[in-house]
Design a protein around this motif. Sequence first.
Motif, short mmCIF file in Angstrom:
data_model
loop_
_atom_site.label_atom_id
_atom_site.label_comp_id
_atom_site.label_asym_id
_atom_site.label_seq_id
_atom_site.Cartn_x
_atom_site.Cartn_y
_atom_site.Cartn_z
N GLY A 1 26.98 -1.55 8.78
CA GLY A 1 27.89 -2.64 8.11
C GLY A 1 29.37 -2.20 7.64
O GLY A 1 30.15 -2.91 7.50
N ASN A 2 29.11 -1.20 6.93
CA ASN A 2 30.50 -0.29 6.47
C ASN A 2 31.35 -0.11 7.58
O ASN A 2 32.53 -0.19 7.72
N TYR A 3 30.72 0.56 8.59
CA TYR A 3 31.79 0.71 9.83
C TYR A 3 32.27 -0.55 10.62
O TYR A 3 33.66 -0.45 10.71
N ILE A 4 31.34 -1.58 10.79
CA ILE A 4 32.04 -2.74 11.29
C ILE A 4 33.08 -3.16 10.44
O ILE A 4 34.10 -3.74 10.96
N PHE A 5 32.91 -3.32 9.20
CA PHE A 5 33.79 -4.05 8.37
C PHE A 5 35.07 -3.03 8.08
O PHE A 5 36.23 -3.85 8.21
N GLU A 6 35.15 -1.90 8.07
CA GLU A 6 36.32 -1.08 8.00
C GLU A 6 37.11 -1.43 9.09
O GLU A 6 38.32 -1.53 9.03
N ILE A 7 36.32 -1.30 10.41
CA ILE A 7 37.26 -1.48 11.58
C ILE A 7 37.78 -2.88 11.64
O ILE A 7 39.00 -3.08 11.89
N GLU A 8 37.06 -4.08 11.45
CA GLU A 8 37.64 -5.43 11.49
C GLU A 8 38.60 -5.64 10.33
O GLU A 8 39.65 -6.25 10.70
N ASP A 9 38.42 -4.94 9.10
CA ASP A 9 39.50 -5.31 8.20
C ASP A 9 40.68 -4.52 8.38
O ASP A 9 41.87 -5.06 8.29
N MET A 10 40.72 -3.21 9.18
CA MET A 10 41.71 -2.42 9.31
C MET A 10 42.63 -3.11 10.30
O MET A 10 43.94 -3.04 10.43
N LYS A 11 42.01 -3.78 11.38
CA LYS A 11 42.82 -4.14 12.55
C LYS A 11 43.06 -5.90 12.41
O LYS A 11 43.71 -6.23 13.27
N LYS A 12 42.50 -6.26 11.19
CA LYS A 12 42.90 -7.85 10.78
C LYS A 12 42.33 -8.73 12.00
O LYS A 12 43.03 -9.60 12.50
N ARG A 13 40.98 -8.31 12.45
CA ARG A 13 40.71 -9.57 13.63
C ARG A 13 39.22 -9.79 13.25
O ARG A 13 38.68 -9.13 12.17
N ASN A 14 38.67 -10.56 13.96
CA ASN A 14 37.24 -10.97 13.50
C ASN A 14 36.39 -11.09 14.63
O ASN A 14 35.16 -11.93 14.81
N ILE A 15 36.73 -10.10 15.55
CA ILE A 15 35.92 -10.29 17.13
C ILE A 15 34.43 -10.10 16.70
O ILE A 15 33.43 -10.82 17.22
N ILE A 16 34.34 -8.87 16.25
CA ILE A 16 32.79 -8.45 15.91
C ILE A 16 32.10 -9.35 15.01
O ILE A 16 30.85 -9.69 15.12
N PHE A 17 32.54 -10.00 14.07
CA PHE A 17 31.89 -10.83 12.89
C PHE A 17 31.38 -12.21 13.69
O PHE A 17 30.59 -12.69 13.75
N ILE A 18 32.54 -12.47 14.62
CA ILE A 18 32.21 -13.84 15.47
C ILE A 18 31.13 -13.55 16.42
O ILE A 18 30.03 -14.43 16.65
N PHE A 19 30.89 -12.37 16.97
CA PHE A 19 30.09 -12.07 17.97
C PHE A 19 28.52 -12.06 17.41
O PHE A 19 27.71 -12.57 17.77
N LEU A 20 28.50 -11.41 15.81
CA LEU A 20 27.37 -11.19 15.38
C LEU A 20 26.76 -12.43 14.82
O LEU A 20 25.86 -12.90 14.82
N MET A 21 27.72 -13.49 14.58
CA MET A 21 27.62 -14.94 14.20
C MET A 21 26.61 -15.64 15.47
O MET A 21 25.81 -16.33 15.17
#
Length: 289
Positions: free
Chosen positions: A156-176
């Motif tokens: 969770g921390n790894y994914i969140f840091e990547i998404e927050d740093m790159k300002k994108r939501n691709i992984i979040f949408i995929f997980l949803m």
Amino acid sequence: MEIIKFLQSFSNPVLDKIFSGITMAGEEFIPIIILIIMFWCKDKKYGYKLGFALTFSVVFNGAIKDIVKSPRPIGREGIKSLRTKTATGYSFPSGHTQNITVLFSSLMIEFKKKWLNVLGVVLIVLVAISRMYLGVHWPKDVVGGIVFGIISVLIGNYIFEIEDMKKRNIIFIFLMILSLVGTIFFKSPDYYKATGVFLGFFIGYFVESSYIKFSVKATTFKNVAKLLLGLVGVVLIRVFMKKVLPLGNYGDILRYLAIGFWCTAAAPYLFLKLNLAEKEVDNEINVNN
């Protein structure tokens, strides 16, 4: 079974009440309280990170339970089971143990305080023991809960840091989308509830971070007012939506989606309207006191 019987050999009314109280630390109430304190009043970015780890973990736990389909020790000869109403779904891994592990693993990684490390380890161990003492989980279940809890925080921390740093939501949408697809295969109520709060959390995340953008900076009075108002909202959603929506998995997914959305978007919007919070200024960074 011998480990459970050994723990229950010390059974008495006092210990029953003590371990029943300890096991409640792994239920949803305490993680929600700590999460909303962090998110509404302390550090919004960390609140998002903790919320992602917790919601990801409950979906992960529900999926594993439905895949493994391990029976609980409830009803086995020689084992006394208490608080069985909170022992829903299959046995492996222990949801209570996984919840408390995610909560304190995340807090320990974030704040790096010795007293917090000691408290976290003690509570994780005690909740794990309580699940066996109460006769609702096997030893492998609580070990699995600890392992999968730690894995959930690291991923969770790894994914969140990547998404927050790159300002994108691709992984979040995929997980949803992935969690929604899981409802085709996993039919347990726990999985549907977990998916609901997971979806609500991220829909709220997208809305709040794009449009609401509230600041956690506020007076003590306003923070207390936010917590009281926000908790009342959670309770009302749980109670009234349960009466309005149809019983079953689809009613559960909508109810828990509403709770997740309330915590991340609807309540912060209400705080702004009631002047309990202000808009986040550009480039504002929330810093732990």
